[in-house]
Design an enzyme around this catalytic site. Structure first.
Site, mmCIF file in Angstrom:
data_model
loop_
_atom_site.group_PDB
_atom_site.id
_atom_site.type_symbol
_atom_site.label_atom_id
_atom_site.label_comp_id
_atom_site.label_asym_id
_atom_site.label_seq_id
_atom_site.Cartn_x
_atom_site.Cartn_y
_atom_site.Cartn_z
ATOM 1 N N LYS A 38 0.816 -1.212 0.000
ATOM 2 C CA LYS A 38 0.000 0.000 0.000
ATOM 3 C C LYS A 38 0.848 1.260 0.000
ATOM 4 O O LYS A 38 0.521 2.245 -0.662
ATOM 5 C CB LYS A 38 -0.960 -0.003 1.187
ATOM 6 C CG LYS A 38 -1.985 -1.139 1.137
ATOM 7 C CD LYS A 38 -3.133 -0.925 2.083
ATOM 8 C CE LYS A 38 -4.061 0.165 1.602
ATOM 9 N NZ LYS A 38 -4.717 -0.132 0.321
ATOM 10 N N ASN A 41 2.557 1.531 -3.460
ATOM 11 C CA ASN A 41 1.523 1.857 -4.449
ATOM 12 C C ASN A 41 1.166 3.340 -4.409
ATOM 13 O O ASN A 41 1.059 4.001 -5.447
ATOM 14 C CB ASN A 41 0.259 1.037 -4.187
ATOM 15 C CG ASN A 41 0.400 -0.417 -4.577
ATOM 16 O OD1 ASN A 41 1.331 -0.801 -5.277
ATOM 17 N ND2 ASN A 41 -0.519 -1.236 -4.104
ATOM 18 N N ASN A 180 -12.216 2.937 2.713
ATOM 19 C CA ASN A 180 -13.306 2.571 1.818
ATOM 20 C C ASN A 180 -14.554 2.324 2.667
ATOM 21 O O ASN A 180 -14.521 2.435 3.896
ATOM 22 C CB ASN A 180 -12.950 1.370 0.941
ATOM 23 C CG ASN A 180 -12.704 0.089 1.727
ATOM 24 O OD1 ASN A 180 -13.246 -0.116 2.817
ATOM 25 N ND2 ASN A 180 -11.883 -0.790 1.173
ATOM 26 N N LEU A 211 -16.280 4.775 -2.346
ATOM 27 C CA LEU A 211 -17.469 3.935 -2.489
ATOM 28 C C LEU A 211 -17.431 3.064 -3.741
ATOM 29 O O LEU A 211 -18.472 2.616 -4.216
ATOM 30 C CB LEU A 211 -18.718 4.819 -2.510
ATOM 31 C CG LEU A 211 -18.882 5.782 -1.328
ATOM 32 C CD1 LEU A 211 -20.045 6.729 -1.570
ATOM 33 C CD2 LEU A 211 -19.078 5.014 -0.027
ATOM 34 N N ALA A 240 -5.456 -1.973 -7.023
ATOM 35 C CA ALA A 240 -4.789 -0.762 -6.536
ATOM 36 C C ALA A 240 -5.631 0.497 -6.671
ATOM 37 O O ALA A 240 -5.099 1.602 -6.561
ATOM 38 C CB ALA A 240 -3.468 -0.577 -7.271
ATOM 39 N N ALA A 241 -6.925 0.347 -6.883
ATOM 40 C CA ALA A 241 -7.754 1.528 -7.115
ATOM 41 C C ALA A 241 -7.738 2.484 -5.925
ATOM 42 O O ALA A 241 -7.626 3.704 -6.092
ATOM 43 C CB ALA A 241 -9.190 1.106 -7.424
ATOM 44 N N GLY A 242 -7.848 1.946 -4.712
ATOM 45 C CA GLY A 242 -7.864 2.797 -3.537
ATOM 46 C C GLY A 242 -6.559 3.546 -3.343
ATOM 47 O O GLY A 242 -6.550 4.743 -3.003
ATOM 48 N N ASP A 243 -5.431 2.864 -3.549
ATOM 49 C CA ASP A 243 -4.130 3.514 -3.397
ATOM 50 C C ASP A 243 -3.909 4.555 -4.487
ATOM 51 O O ASP A 243 -3.317 5.606 -4.237
ATOM 52 C CB ASP A 243 -3.015 2.476 -3.429
ATOM 53 C CG ASP A 243 -3.056 1.542 -2.224
ATOM 54 O OD1 ASP A 243 -3.474 1.995 -1.145
ATOM 55 O OD2 ASP A 243 -2.687 0.368 -2.369
#
Length: 294
Positions: A38, A41, A180, A211, A240-243
């Protein structure tokens, strides 16, 4: 400059039609190793989104450590603060199904040896415009880094993942928390993102709840509330969308963009990342983000 104090893992990724149930064996159709973690990333995401980035963490003295260092450097990240310790580097076993969903097991390795920021780390944090933190390093180290950032007047942005109880000392030092929807519920015990946002703002100045396909929800203690929709794309791999979102958000905020614009920039970056496989390998460059927004 943005400082990232966090984890670096080698992702061991298996692609399957569907994830196995407990006790079940399924046959995968592909396997690859991808630099991740994380912290790493978020560092790559911020660098590709246009920032100067310093990464502060640890890798082992194994082949994965060499690869992780090289990958960060190739992305334009300053790795002078990436220490090498005896033993294995961190790894993450990731299963990705054909719908783009994933499940992950993290083995900390060298990340678990980081007991706190070094003197060089403290100097890098004090000289930064934002400090990004996650929870894949030992909690005492994360708290110490957050407190150093707060003491230096640096905005501290926390991704509370993997979700776990958060010490009061950590929350007291955090400027913005970015969970998230599932992490926000686990942390607050609240039902629904709006209630979770209210609960988070009792402890921190600003909060963003991502979300997924529904976009992101933002709130601040000043009373500002924003909901930004996600772009409609067909996800290939959401690993890796959140990071990507957090790294891009930190860049936009450091550049002084209004929060609405910063959220749109971050949401666009996240949408682009799910169109490609892998963690750091999926993250878009600034020109791609700007073209997507245009």
């Amino acid at each position: 400059m943005i400082a990232v104090f966090g984890s670096a893992n080698m992702d061991l990724v298996a692609y399957v039609d569907r994830a196995p149930a407990r006790g079940e064996t399924v046959t995968g159709h592909r396997f690859r190793t991808v630099p991740g973690g994380k912290g790493a990333n978020q560092a790559v995401a911020a660098a590709r989104a246009g920032a100067e980035v310093a990464f502060l963490g640890a890798v082992g003295d194994d082949g994965f450590g060499t690869e992780l260092r090289a990958a960060l450097a190739a992305a334009g990240v300053d790795v002078r603060g990436l220490r090498e310790v005896p033993g294995p580097s961190g790894i993450a076993h990731i299963v990705v199904d054909d719908d783009g969903g994933n499940s992950i097991i993290v083995v900390p390795g060298a990340n678990g040896t980081v007991t706190g920021p070094s003197e060089a780390d403290l100097a890098a944090i004090a000289g930064s415009r934002a400090l990004l933190l996650q929870l894949e390093l030992p909690m005492p180290a994360v708290v110490a880094a957050a407190e150093a950032g707060r003491a230096a007047g640096v905005p501290v942005i926390l991704t509370p993942a993997p979700a776990q109880p958060l010490p009061g000392a950590l929350l007291d030092a955090v400027t913005m928390i970015v969970p998230n929807e599932h992490e926000a519920a686990a942390i607050t015990g609240a039902t629904g993102p709006d209630a979770a946002l209210d609960a988070l703002l009792e402890r921190v100045e600003e909060a963003v709840i991502t979300l997924g396909a529904a976009g992101a929800l933002y709130g601040s203690r000043s009373g500002e509330r924003l909901r930004v929709p996600a772009a409609e794309v067909k996800a290939v791999d959401t690993t890796a969308a959140g990071d990507t979102f957090v790294g891009a958000l930190a860049v936009a905020r450091a550049e002084g963009r209004p929060m609405a614009g910063a959220l749109r920039f971050a949401t666009a970056a996240a949408a682009l990342s799910v169109l490609r496989e892998g963690a750091s390998t999926s993250m878009p460059h600034r020109r791609e983000i700007e073209d997507f927004l245009a």
